[in-house]
Design a protein around this motif. Structure first.
Motif, mmCIF file in Angstrom:
data_model
loop_
_atom_site.group_PDB
_atom_site.id
_atom_site.type_symbol
_atom_site.label_atom_id
_atom_site.label_comp_id
_atom_site.label_asym_id
_atom_site.label_seq_id
_atom_site.Cartn_x
_atom_site.Cartn_y
_atom_site.Cartn_z
ATOM 1 N N ARG A 146 -82.185 65.465 72.877
ATOM 2 C CA ARG A 146 -81.864 66.060 71.579
ATOM 3 C C ARG A 146 -82.600 65.292 70.489
ATOM 4 N N ALA A 147 -82.576 65.858 69.301
ATOM 5 C CA ALA A 147 -83.138 65.123 68.169
ATOM 6 C C ALA A 147 -82.136 64.043 67.754
ATOM 7 N N VAL A 148 -82.646 62.941 67.266
ATOM 8 C CA VAL A 148 -81.767 61.836 66.843
ATOM 9 C C VAL A 148 -82.176 61.408 65.444
ATOM 10 N N GLU A 149 -81.214 61.344 64.563
ATOM 11 C CA GLU A 149 -81.479 60.857 63.215
ATOM 12 C C GLU A 149 -80.621 59.619 62.976
ATOM 13 N N GLU A 150 -81.290 58.537 62.632
ATOM 14 C CA GLU A 150 -80.554 57.296 62.385
ATOM 15 C C GLU A 150 -79.996 57.344 60.962
ATOM 16 N N VAL A 151 -78.697 57.094 60.805
ATOM 17 C CA VAL A 151 -78.112 57.202 59.456
ATOM 18 C C VAL A 151 -77.970 55.838 58.776
ATOM 19 N N PHE A 152 -77.724 54.813 59.563
ATOM 20 C CA PHE A 152 -77.753 53.470 58.981
ATOM 21 C C PHE A 152 -77.948 52.423 60.065
ATOM 22 N N ARG A 153 -78.310 51.232 59.642
ATOM 23 C CA ARG A 153 -78.437 50.093 60.565
ATOM 24 C C ARG A 153 -77.383 49.060 60.222
ATOM 25 N N GLY A 154 -77.000 48.273 61.214
ATOM 26 C CA GLY A 154 -75.996 47.239 60.995
ATOM 27 C C GLY A 154 -74.608 47.812 61.204
ATOM 28 N N CYS A 155 -73.610 46.966 60.999
ATOM 29 C CA CYS A 155 -72.230 47.404 61.198
ATOM 30 C C CYS A 155 -71.338 46.561 60.300
ATOM 31 N N ILE A 156 -70.354 47.207 59.679
ATOM 32 C CA ILE A 156 -69.470 46.449 58.781
ATOM 33 C C ILE A 156 -68.324 45.781 59.532
ATOM 34 N N ARG A 157 -68.179 46.049 60.823
ATOM 35 C CA ARG A 157 -66.912 45.771 61.502
ATOM 36 C C ARG A 157 -66.719 44.334 61.970
ATOM 37 N N GLY A 158 -67.718 43.779 62.582
ATOM 38 C CA GLY A 158 -67.567 42.390 63.037
ATOM 39 C C GLY A 158 -66.712 42.204 64.275
ATOM 40 N N CYS A 159 -66.792 43.156 65.236
ATOM 41 C CA CYS A 159 -66.116 42.923 66.521
ATOM 42 C C CYS A 159 -66.768 41.693 67.148
ATOM 43 N N ARG A 160 -65.948 40.794 67.640
ATOM 44 C CA ARG A 160 -66.484 39.460 67.976
ATOM 45 C C ARG A 160 -67.275 39.419 69.279
ATOM 46 N N PHE A 161 -67.162 40.428 70.108
ATOM 47 C CA PHE A 161 -67.916 40.454 71.363
ATOM 48 C C PHE A 161 -69.260 41.153 71.184
ATOM 49 N N GLU A 176 -62.987 30.332 66.048
ATOM 50 C CA GLU A 176 -61.683 29.690 65.845
ATOM 51 C C GLU A 176 -60.616 30.724 65.484
ATOM 52 N N ARG A 177 -60.998 31.679 64.656
ATOM 53 C CA ARG A 177 -60.039 32.727 64.275
ATOM 54 C C ARG A 177 -59.657 33.563 65.503
ATOM 55 N N ALA A 178 -60.619 33.777 66.390
ATOM 56 C CA ALA A 178 -60.326 34.526 67.618
ATOM 57 C C ALA A 178 -59.277 33.781 68.444
ATOM 58 N N LYS A 179 -59.486 32.479 68.583
ATOM 59 C CA LYS A 179 -58.540 31.702 69.409
ATOM 60 C C LYS A 179 -57.139 31.746 68.813
ATOM 61 N N ALA A 180 -57.068 31.892 67.496
ATOM 62 C CA ALA A 180 -55.766 31.963 66.827
ATOM 63 C C ALA A 180 -55.302 33.418 66.653
ATOM 64 N N ALA A 181 -56.024 34.359 67.266
ATOM 65 C CA ALA A 181 -55.721 35.798 67.158
ATOM 66 C C ALA A 181 -55.630 36.257 65.701
ATOM 67 N N GLN A 182 -56.506 35.701 64.868
ATOM 68 C CA GLN A 182 -56.540 36.117 63.456
ATOM 69 C C GLN A 182 -57.701 37.079 63.238
ATOM 70 N N THR A 183 -57.444 38.139 62.506
ATOM 71 C CA THR A 183 -58.515 39.112 62.258
ATOM 72 C C THR A 183 -59.293 38.751 60.990
ATOM 73 N N THR A 184 -60.470 39.335 60.884
ATOM 74 C CA THR A 184 -61.297 39.182 59.685
ATOM 75 C C THR A 184 -61.566 40.581 59.156
ATOM 76 N N LYS A 185 -61.483 40.728 57.841
ATOM 77 C CA LYS A 185 -61.636 42.072 57.263
ATOM 78 C C LYS A 185 -63.063 42.593 57.434
ATOM 79 N N ASN A 186 -63.217 43.911 57.371
ATOM 80 C CA ASN A 186 -64.577 44.447 57.481
ATOM 81 C C ASN A 186 -65.348 44.145 56.197
ATOM 82 N N CYS A 187 -66.684 44.227 56.301
ATOM 83 C CA CYS A 187 -67.553 43.778 55.202
ATOM 84 C C CYS A 187 -67.295 44.528 53.896
#
Ligand code: SF4
Length: 615
Positions: A258-273, A582-593
């Motif tokens: 199919r055709a593919v159109e890229e809408v943005f690069r990067g991610c605001i989420r910050g999933c740690r894996f 460190e925040r992961a080990k403490a099960a603390q989340t970080t807000k999205n960008c």
């Protein structure tokens, strides 16, 4: 190669359409009139490579350059390899049918660690020396790009150049420079020294790695004025960046046709894996006008009846509403379907669902990644169970009955309760379906759980963590299956042995080049294909080289350890990754960008400061 030779070669081969070329929009130039010939190699099958957006962008970009001809090359499947060997021929490019040994630059895109042996396999079939040190002239320069170059060390001995970051602009600078040096009859070494000054161009041979007696890296030092660290290249403005006006349209079925159109690069989420979420930072969006215009142009040029709006998390595109409104006008008239991959579950509003349903109705996939809230907080998924259930209910109301959920096993700090919570979440989704008064009549619900094995990746907050041992992963898979009580939920998983190798090569050092070489000698290729993968050969390769799989896959690193990729700068700082760890080990989340900048450092390569005005 002549047509006759090609016919002979294709006798008895499965899917000959993989090897013929001649597709609509493929670019053929007069080779006597070009200065630089570039073989763009995808080290996997045609069907996979032809679905890859990066290849489409760079193919069009290079062919737009004066005096440059870029051609496509894919790894020949086992049957075709036998025929090539029988006929005494090498791997060839699809446009000219010329052997890659005739090309100036041989470029590989490395998307996945298990493709590394295919790079060696392809070079070897064409008789090109595998080690960079054994290729002495500017001809047959071997270069590599793609996400895997963020730790290029395991294949550093084979490539002359690894491109860090985004290719559109650095590739033009690099090929221009090559053209000049070739015209002047320059030698390879002087070219490489000059090329190393281009942002994002990493020349491994200009760096020396020393090791401690325990096998960890002691230091990386640069020679000949090469930069240290080497910074990735980043595109400043996606609205003005190059994007293809057409795609090569395959004759045979490919993975994403199919055709593919890229809408943005990067991610605001910050999933740690998630490595992609880190190395492509910061977020840069195209305007909806550009997206719609480019998408229309692609559909017109290819005849495709489906356009995919691509990104790491398309529902985070801030202009999705005006974009869909605009696109629906012309897509409905032209009978083109819009598909939205990588939807985030919590942005799955009824309005969005309605818009998707107007264009395409199919099964739904969500990626909660972890079953328990604690585990989702550890990985910073920022997703509540209520939101998941509510999104599923919204989907059920829209007529969907099949839900596919992606999870990972072996995440840091995981317990058996976290694993059981995966099945419990599936059960709650089933229960939610049957509790709906207006559920679709006469239809049952099916929840499919797909399990991946966690692979710690470089440049992520989990880059220091150990991967679970293979037996532990298998025990966890069994534990989850045994905890299920309904046939409305099915569970599947990928072969975990390949995840072990992925973990080894994702975080490996330069010493692994010899393991790759040995594995290649033993016949390893197409390692991501279960019919070709042979763990015994890999174990032998490690043993023969005196290196240990466990050292790379199952060892937790300290913050003090010099990591093999520390000299490759992707913008995000080690300080940020440590804080997140460190925040992961403490099960603390970080807000999205968009809600709050976490000071990751990526924006210093763009314009500095924070990415969003309200941060
Ligand atoms: S600088 Fe801030 S807003 Fe930008 S990508 Fe990093 S964390 Fe997100």
């Amino acid at each position: 190669m002549t047509e006759l030779q090609l016919h002979k070669l294709l006798k008895g081969v499965q899917k000959p359409g993989r090897y013929t070329g001649g597709e609509l929009n493929s670019v053929v130039k007069n080779k006597d009139e070009v200065d630089v010939r570039f073989a763009f190699c995808f080290p996997d099958t045609y069907e996979i490579g032809m679905s890859h957006l990066g290849m489409k962008i760079l193919y069009a970009l290079l062919n737009d350059m004066d005096g440059v001809w870029c051609e496509r090359v894919f790894a020949p499947w086992v049957d075709m390899e036998q025929n090539l060997r029988r006929e005494g021929m090498g791997v060839y490019a699809l446009e000219s049918l010329d052997d890659i040994a005739q090309f100036d630059i041989i470029g590989f895109t490395l998307q996945y660690e298990l493709c590394y042996t295919n790079m060696l396999h392809m070079l070897d079939l064409s008789g090109i020396p595998l080690y960079s040190k054994d290729r002495h002239s500017l001809h047959n320069l071997v270069v590599a790009g793609g996400p895997c170059t963020c730790n290029a060390e395991p294949f550093a001995d084979f490539v002359d150049v690894a491109f860090l970051g985004e290719g559109e602009e650095q590739m033009v600078q690099f090929v221009q420079l090559y053209k000049e040096y070739k015209a002047n009859g320059a030698d390879k070494q002087s070219f490489l020294k000059a090329a190393a000054q281009i942002r994002g161009v990493y020349v491994p041979s200009l760096y020396t790695v020393s090791y401690h007696p325990d096998g960890t890296v002691e230091a990386v030092t640069a020679e000949s004025g090469a930069p240290l660290p080497i910074q990735k290249y980043i595109i400043q403005d996606l609205d003005t960046a190059f994007y293809p006006k057409d795609f090569v349209v395959p004759y045979i079925e490919v993975v994403h046709d199919r055709a593919v159109e890229e809408v943005f690069r990067g991610c605001i989420r910050g999933c740690r894996f998630c490595q992609a979420g880190m190395i492509y930072r910061p977020v840069r969006e195209k305007s909806w006008e550009t997206v719609s215009k480019q998408a229309k142009c692609l559909c017109d040029a290819t005849g495709y009846e489906e356009i995919s709006l691509s990104s790491l998390s398309t529902s985070d595109y801030s202009q999705l509403e005006p974009l869909l409104n605009d696109m629906l006008e012309w897509t409905q008239k032209d009978q083109v379907n819009i598909s939205l991959p990588s939807l985030r579950i919590d942005t799955f509003s009824p309005e969005l669902l309605e818009k998707i349903s107007r264009v395409r109705k199919s099964g739904l996939t969500f990626a909660p990644e972890a079953g328990s809230q604690r585990m989702r907080d550890v990985i910073n998924k920022n997703l509540d169970e209520d939101v998941i259930l509510q999104s599923c209910e919204t989907a059920f109301r829209g007529g969907h009955c099949n839900v596919k959920l992606y999870f990972m096993l072996g995440l840091p700090t995981e317990t058996l309760e976290d694993i059981e919570a995966i099945g419990q979440l599936g059960q709650k989704i089933v229960d939610r379906f049957y509790a709906m008064p207006d559920k679709p009549k006469g239809r049952g619900v099916q929840v499919s759980i797909s399990l991946a094995t966690f692979v710690p990746k470089p440049h992520t907050p989990f880059q220091w963590m150990a991967q679970d041992k293979l037996q532990t992963i298998r025990d966890k898979q069994r534990h989850l299956v045994e905890s299920l009580t309904t046939r409305k939920i099915s569970v599947s998983w990928h072969e975990s042995q390949t995840s072990v190798l992925e973990a080894v090569f994702a975080r490996g050092d330069r010493r692994l080049s010899k393991v790759l070489y040995r594995a290649h000698e033993l016949g390893c290729k197409f390692d991501s294909w279960h019919e070709c993968f042979d763990m015994h050969k890999w174990k032998q390769a490690f043993a023969d080289c005196g290196l240990s799989i466990e050292f790379y896959a199952n060892r937790e690193r300290s913050y003090e350890e010099v990591l093999p990729w520390d000299h490759l700068d992707y913008g995000i700082t080690k300080g940020f990754l440590k804080r997140e760890n460190e925040r992961a080990k403490a099960a603390q989340t970080t807000k999205n960008c968009r809600e709050q900048c976490a000071g990751c450092g990526a924006n210093r390569l763009l314009r500095g400061g924070t990415c969003f005005e309200n941060c």
